[in-house]
Scaffold this active site. Structure first.
Site, short mmCIF file in Angstrom:
data_model
loop_
_atom_site.label_atom_id
_atom_site.label_comp_id
_atom_site.label_asym_id
_atom_site.label_seq_id
_atom_site.Cartn_x
_atom_site.Cartn_y
_atom_site.Cartn_z
N LYS A 25 0.85 -1.20 0.00
CA LYS A 25 0.00 0.00 0.00
C LYS A 25 0.88 1.25 0.00
CE LYS A 25 -3.89 1.93 2.70
NZ LYS A 25 -4.77 1.70 3.88
N SER A 75 -9.76 1.86 2.98
CA SER A 75 -8.87 2.69 2.18
C SER A 75 -7.86 1.88 1.36
CB SER A 75 -8.10 3.64 3.10
OG SER A 75 -7.25 2.89 3.94
N SER A 118 -10.02 -0.74 6.99
CA SER A 118 -9.41 -0.47 5.68
C SER A 118 -8.79 -1.67 5.00
CB SER A 118 -8.36 0.62 5.79
OG SER A 118 -8.98 1.88 5.87
#
Lengths: 489, 472
Positions: free
Chosen positions: B76, B151, B175
């Site tokens: 990420k 997210s 997330s």
């Protein structure tokens, strides 16, 4: 501008209330929350890792040396040491604060209470109580006066550990503040937790000052004076500010909550900012650090390792028979006190040792502008000199004079050996002494008559002659005795 | 290329010699290229990946390869990797490269994982749809008109579409688990304090946790075991020993609780409720005890979560000030305008909203009413949860109240979007480990994750259980 001259009568109507916040920069090798070095005076921005820079993804690490320093100071001022310590973030934006917050302690300071003893205006002991001591980190340094168009930022200092020491508002004069700061500096130096150096910024202080009519319980409005760069200036700023506030009130004005700096050149405080600019620091618990638990065993182990403190040594020296003055001078700096300690480990003549410290040794250091740690002689050698005098082998004058000088030049030799070589060993052979006495008296027959007629003050003259004849080798005590005996015959 | 679902299959083929890491990387690179429209990757490290593949092939030949040899993984864009750009999908980090690698990155590399690129996400991990990214929205590979969740949307989409075998995400309020649910894969948030946050760009420090996405429960365990454990760089880590899932002793009959009111909530899509009830029945058939219980803090959790996380975020994001690194406004002319303009231009709307909210709840005069109160409420939720775990081994719920929504679905009220997190925030408020498993499918054809949460530091048991479920 209010008139700041205040008559003693008017001054007596008011009571100043003063509190001090000290920031002591700790001398730990690494920073509070990273392993970066903390050396003072390094090239700008060379002691910075991603943690100091506050780069994304960095987290604080906790330096246990900071805790130890805080506990040491806490013990030394007899504060209560907190068991459960949390850290907090103090949020504000500034160019030399890379994270946008300072890691500090808010609701759970490591120490509460404790005190420092000073003397009030009448010379009586006065306790200044402490509110709290807490651990925090320093910011970087902004320089506004190096480049005409830019502010330069050095982040070497960012993250250097600090202890903030907050006093109760118990000072009444600038002098009391001066004494307190001096005592606090001496303490941190004794504890070896800080250099306590105002010029290098390892000790900084802010002062809160207000005045109130004598007898009034409610505090007056306080102003803060920041960025003070010497203890004398703290004292001057306080005295100036007390007078300014009294004069202002007497003129029918009111004191406004403001922050000042002190202009040392003009001897005046100067407005820095108004209260409206006050920050809301939005303190909250620092989520990146676990609370630190300070257990009793830990405090005890720190206590056991504490060096002797100035107050303890002072009391010890008084008990050894030294005057208050001598004891105070000897304990003024830790290094001096430790050297004195080393001498008296080898001699019981404490007074003589003190005289050496404050006499010949001090003169030597002053003359050379040297530090006691650079003094070439071992404490044993000073003890040996004392012993030679005590044994009447060398006169006190010779020991402090030629012999001391020679020893400084040949520190590898023993004092006795040098005294022998230099022919300084005192003559204590009665026959030879008696011969010098007889010769001296024979030189001044009329003075001998005068003496016998009652002019006892002439002994000095005869003694001088004896010493001259013996070239200083006569043991003065013995010689004096013989002179008197011979004259009384 | 075979559509691999677990590392053990890849390693079997590597050992058999039917593939090698170089060919594997080429295949993944090709797929990444073919699926650019998903907007999952923001940066592909093709050169690095090929070079490492060569090295690891040699290690395999010599029998010295690490546990993760053959694992091609994406990270990420809020996990730092030395000498590589990282942006948290924000303009404010324009031009920034990290000087160090996150502990998790170090640990993956030590075991010979191949990092193939960094993955899109919501700006500073704030969002549930991956639409708040400077790189734009991530598409759900299963329906490109829909979001991949957030997210960690890029991390989920990449694994779901087979652009890499696994990926790392971060989970502050769901997330990892929510996008895993939306894309039909496995997503795991370990216990808070289990995996080092060193190198994770902070959103809310007392909630954030790094975790893996994978296509099998087995790979989740493997990745977790490589990454977990003490690290001097993170003071909040537990010293507790990391137990392997394979060493967990699992009772035959587990006691599983679910929150009655949550399953009966009107906000819940009826089909999601139906699927959840089906899972409950299955669990009972497998011999487990499943019981609905009262949990009095359901309505409290989302507000508590948003007060505390925004407070921490407002402070964590103060360092992005245009002074020391990242984006600085061209119009800045002094200190104050540097702050104001750089932050105004550098942060997106959701991040600004949360900074403002967080600044407000910490302000003097409001602190007690908001932050102070929320902290107390967090403590109550934690205490109540601990109590539940005295009687139960696991807490069950659907991961999300519905399946992936449309990318063009407009929320006029941002708090509506915050309700997305209703099932997931519990694990972050309490620090418990929680996993989303792709156990169900909605009648609309989209996947639906089922979430199991265990007591803190009981990852081994939770992961062992997850593996038994899938085998059944």
């Amino acid at each position: 501008m209010a008139n700041t001259t205040v008559s003693p009568d008017i001054r007596a109507k008011y009571e100043p209330v003063i509190g001090i916040e000290i920031h002591v920069q700790l001398n730990s090798l690494s920073k509070a929350y990273s392993s970066d070095a903390t050396e003072y005076g390094a090239s700008p921005n060379t002691q910075i890792s991603p943690i100091t820079l506050g780069h994304p993804g960095t987290l604080p690490m906790f330096n246990e040396a900071v805790l130890e320093s805080a506990v040491k100071l806490g013990i030394a001022v007899q504060a209560t040491i907190r068991e459960h310590n949390e850290f907090a973030r103090k949020n504000y934006f500034y160019a030399d604060l890379p994270k946008g917050y300072q890691i500090t302690q808010d609701l759970t300071p490591i120490c509460n209470g404790g005190f420092i003893e000073i003397k009030d205006a009448e010379g009586k002991p006065k306790k200044i109580n402490l509110t709290r001591i807490h651990m925090e980190e320093d910011s970087g340094k902004s320089s506004h006066d190096i480049d005409p168009f830019h502010t330069l930022i050095d982040l070497n200092r960012a993250g250097v550990p600090l202890l903030e020491i907050v006093s109760e508002p118990e000072f009444r004069t600038g002098d009391e503040a001066y004494q307190y700061l001096t005592e606090m500096r001496r303490l941190v130096r004794y504890l070896e937790i800080s250099d306590g150096n105002m010029e290098e910024g390892s000790l900084r202080c802010d002062v809160n000052i207000s005045v109130r009519p004598v007898g009034q319980e409610k505090f007056g409005t306080k102003v803060e004076v920041k960025n003070l760069n010497s203890f004398r200036n703290v004292q001057k700023a306080i005295d100036y500010e007390i007078n300014r506030q009294i004069a202002l009130i007497e003129d029918g004005g009111t004191v406004v909550q403001q922050t000042f700096t002190f202009d040392a050149a003009r001897g005046k405080t100067q407005l820095l900012r108004d209260k409206e600019d006050a920050h809301d620091y939005r303190y909250f618990n620092e989520p990146d650090l676990q609370p630190v638990e300070v257990v009793e065993e830990y405090v005890n182990s720190v206590k056991a390792g504490l060096p002797p403190l100035p107050k303890e040594l002072f009391e010890k020296y008084r008990k050894l028979g030294l005057s208050e003055y001598d004891a105070a001078l000897l304990t003024d700096s830790k290094e001096i006190a430790l050297y004195y300690e080393a001498i008296i480990a080898h001699t019981n003549n404490y007074k003589a040792a003190a005289n050496w410290m404050m006499g010949s040794i001090k003169s030597y250091l002053n003359e050379k502008a040297a530090h006691i740690k650079d003094f070439p002689l071992k404490a044993e050698q000073i003890a040996e000199l004392i012993q030679l005098v005590d044994d009447s082998k060398v006169s006190n004058t010779a020991a402090n004079g030629d012999l001391f000088k020679a020893l400084l030049e040949n520190p590898e030799k023993s004092a006795a050996e040098l005294a022998e070589q230099m022919n300084l060993i005192q003559e204590s052979n009665t026959d030879e002494l008696q011969a010098w006495v007889n010769e001296a008296l024979a030189k001044y027959p009329d003075k001998v008559e005068e003496y016998k007629a009652g002019k006892k003050g002439l002994t000095g003259l005869f003694m001088g002659e004896v010493m001259k004849l013996s070239r200083g080798k006569a043991d003065p005590k013995l010689a004096s005795k013989l002179v008197q005996e011979t004259l009384e015959k | 290329m075979k559509d691999y679902h677990k590392l053990s299959d890849i390693q079997a083929d590597l050992n058999a010699g039917s593939i090698n890491c170089v060919s594997l990387v080429e295949d993944y690179l090709k797929r990444i290229d073919e699926n650019q429209d998903l907007n999952a990757f923001v940066d592909v490290y093709a050169h690095d990946a090929r070079a490492r593949a060569t090295v690891i092939d040699a290690k395999i030949k010599h029998g010295t390869a690490g546990k993760l040899a053959g694992m091609v993984i994406g990270i990420k864009d809020n996990i730092v990797y030395k000498d590589h750009p990282v942006s948290a999908a924000s303009k404010i980090l324009d031009g920034f490269q990290s000087l160090f690698s996150a502990t998790v990155v170090e640990r993956l590399l030590e075991e010979d994982a191949i990092i193939i690129g960094r993955l899109n996400c919501d700006e500073f991990a704030m969002g549930s749809s991956n639409r708040f990214s400077k790189y734009g929205a991530v598409k759900n590979p299963l329906d490109k008109d829909r979001v991949a969740g957030g997210s960690s949307g890029g991390s989920a989409a990449a694994v779901s579409a087979g652009l890499c075998l696994a990926s790392l995400g971060s989970d502050t309020g769901g997330s990892i688990r929510q996008p895993a649910s939306f894309t039909g894969i496995y997503g795991f948030k370990p216990t808070y304090g289990r995996i080092s946050r060193h190198g994770l760009i902070a959103f809310a420090s007392s909630f954030d946790q790094i975790g893996p996405f994978a296509r099998s429960a087995e790979d989740i365990s493997t990745l977790y075991e490589v990454m977990a454990g003490p690290d001097n760089f993170d003071n909040t880590l537990s010293k507790q020993e990391v137990k392997k899932a394979s060493e967990a002793e699992l009772p035959k009959k587990l006691r599983i609780a679910y929150f009655k009111d949550a399953l009966e909530s009107e906000k819940l899509d009826p089909k999601v409720r139906e699927e959840s009830e089906r899972i409950i029945k299955e669990l009972e058939e497998q011999g487990h005890e499943v019981k609905g219980i009262d949990f009095p803090f359901l309505d409290t959790m989302v507000p508590v979560y948003y007060i505390l996380t925004t407070a921490e975020a407002s402070s964590n994001l103060a360092r992005y000030d245009g002074i020391h690194f990242g984006y600085r406004s061209e119009n800045a002319h002094d200190l104050e305008s540097t702050y104001k303009l750089s932050r105004t231009e550098g942060f997106g709307p959701e991040v600004k909203r949360r900074i403002l909210l967080g600044t407000f709840v910490l302000s003097s005069g409001y602190y007690d009413a908001y932050y102070g109160k929320a902290q107390k409420a967090r403590r109550l939720v934690q205490d109540k949860t601990n109590e539940i775990f005295e009687d139960f081994d696991l807490i069950f719920s659907p991961t999300t109240p519905h399946t992936a929504f449309r990318i063009d679905q407009v929320e006029s009220d941002p708090t509506q979007m915050y309700l997305e997190d209703i099932f997931t925030v519990h694990a972050n408020i309490t620090g418990c480990p929680s996993i989303s498993l792709p156990l169900a499918k909605h009648e609309n054809g989209l996947p639906l994750g089922m979430q199991f949460t265990a007591q803190r530091f009981k990852e081994a048991e939770l992961l062992a259980f997850a593996q038994t479920l899938v085998h059944n």
